[in-house]
Design an enzyme around this catalytic site. Structure first.
Site, mmCIF file in Angstrom:
data_model
loop_
_atom_site.group_PDB
_atom_site.id
_atom_site.type_symbol
_atom_site.label_atom_id
_atom_site.label_comp_id
_atom_site.label_asym_id
_atom_site.label_seq_id
_atom_site.Cartn_x
_atom_site.Cartn_y
_atom_site.Cartn_z
ATOM 1 N N HIS A 1 0.814 -1.223 0.000
ATOM 2 C CA HIS A 1 0.000 0.000 0.000
ATOM 3 C C HIS A 1 0.847 1.273 0.000
ATOM 4 C CE1 HIS A 1 1.026 -0.318 4.224
ATOM 5 N NE2 HIS A 1 0.685 0.956 4.360
ATOM 6 N N HIS B 1 1.941 6.935 0.165
ATOM 7 C CA HIS B 1 1.187 6.034 1.049
ATOM 8 C C HIS B 1 -0.278 6.043 0.640
ATOM 9 C CE1 HIS B 1 -0.849 4.598 4.659
ATOM 10 N NE2 HIS B 1 0.303 4.123 5.078
#
Length: 169
Positions: free
Chosen positions: A76, A91
Site C-alpha cells: 500500500h 502512502h
C-alpha cells in the site's frame, strides 16, 4: 512570471540550471492539502511535507527518476529516492495496512531503477473505496531538512504527467 516566461519554461529543458526539481503525480486524481488527511502523522507533517491526492485511477507510479527504496509488505506504500537526492514516501489511503495487501498488486521491486511514470503498484479503487478508512494518498518529502523551497501545486492531476510539487534543494 509573465506569459512569455511561462511559455519559455514549458518548452525549455533548463530545469537543472534553475535548481528546480519537479515531483510528478504518482496517481491520477485531485490534489488535497496534506493538512486535510485524516491521520495526524501526515496532517502534522511528522513524516514529511507534501500533498495528498484523492485518487481516480488504478495505479501508483514513480513520481521521479530514481530508485525504489522500500515497498511495504502489504503493497500500500513505497519510498523512492530521486536521482537528485529527494526522498519521497507515497502512502495509499489511511489505515490501509489493515487490509493486509487486499486490493493492491506489486509491480516494481525494491532497489529497482525507475523512470517517471513507471508503474510501482496497481490497486482496485472500488474495493479500496469500500474498505479503507480513506483513499486520500499522501505524497511527502521525507528529507525536508535538505529542501530550501517547496511549492505545492493544486487541481486535477494525471498519473505520470502532471507536476504536484516543485522543490529547490
Amino acid at each position: 512570471m509573465g506569459l512569455f516566461d511561462k511559455l519559455k519554461s514549458l518548452v525549455s529543458d533548463d530545469k537543472k540550471d534553475t535548481g528546480t526539481i519537479e515531483i510528478i503525480a504518482p496517481l491520477s486524481g485531485e490534489i488535497v492539502n496534506i493538512e486535510d488527511v485524516p491521520d495526524v502523522v501526515f496532517a502534522e507533517k511528522i513524516v514529511g511535507d507534501g500533498i495528498a491526492i484523492k485518487p481516480t485511477g488504478n495505479k501508483m507510479v514513480a513520481p521521479v527518476d530514481g530508485t525504489i527504496g522500500k515497498i511495504f509488505e502489504t503493497n500500500h506504500a513505497f519510498s523512492i529516492e530521486s536521482d537528485s537526492g529527494v526522498e519521497l514516501f507515497v502512502h495509499f489511503g489511511i489505515d490501509t495496512v489493515e487490509l493486509k495487501g487486499e486490493g493492491f498488486k506489486r509491480i516494481a521491486e525494491e532497489g529497482q531503477r525507475v523512470k517517471v511514470g513507471d508503474t510501482v503498484i496497481e490497486f482496485d479503487l472500488p474495493l479500496l473505496e469500500e474498505k479503507a478508512k480513506s483513499t486520500l494518498t499522501p505524497v511527502v518529502i521525507s528529507n525536508m531538512d535538505e529542501i530550501k523551497e517547496l511549492i505545492k501545486l493544486s487541481g486535477s492531476v494525471t498519473v505520470g504527467e502532471t507536476p504536484v510539487i516543485r522543490i529547490k534543494k
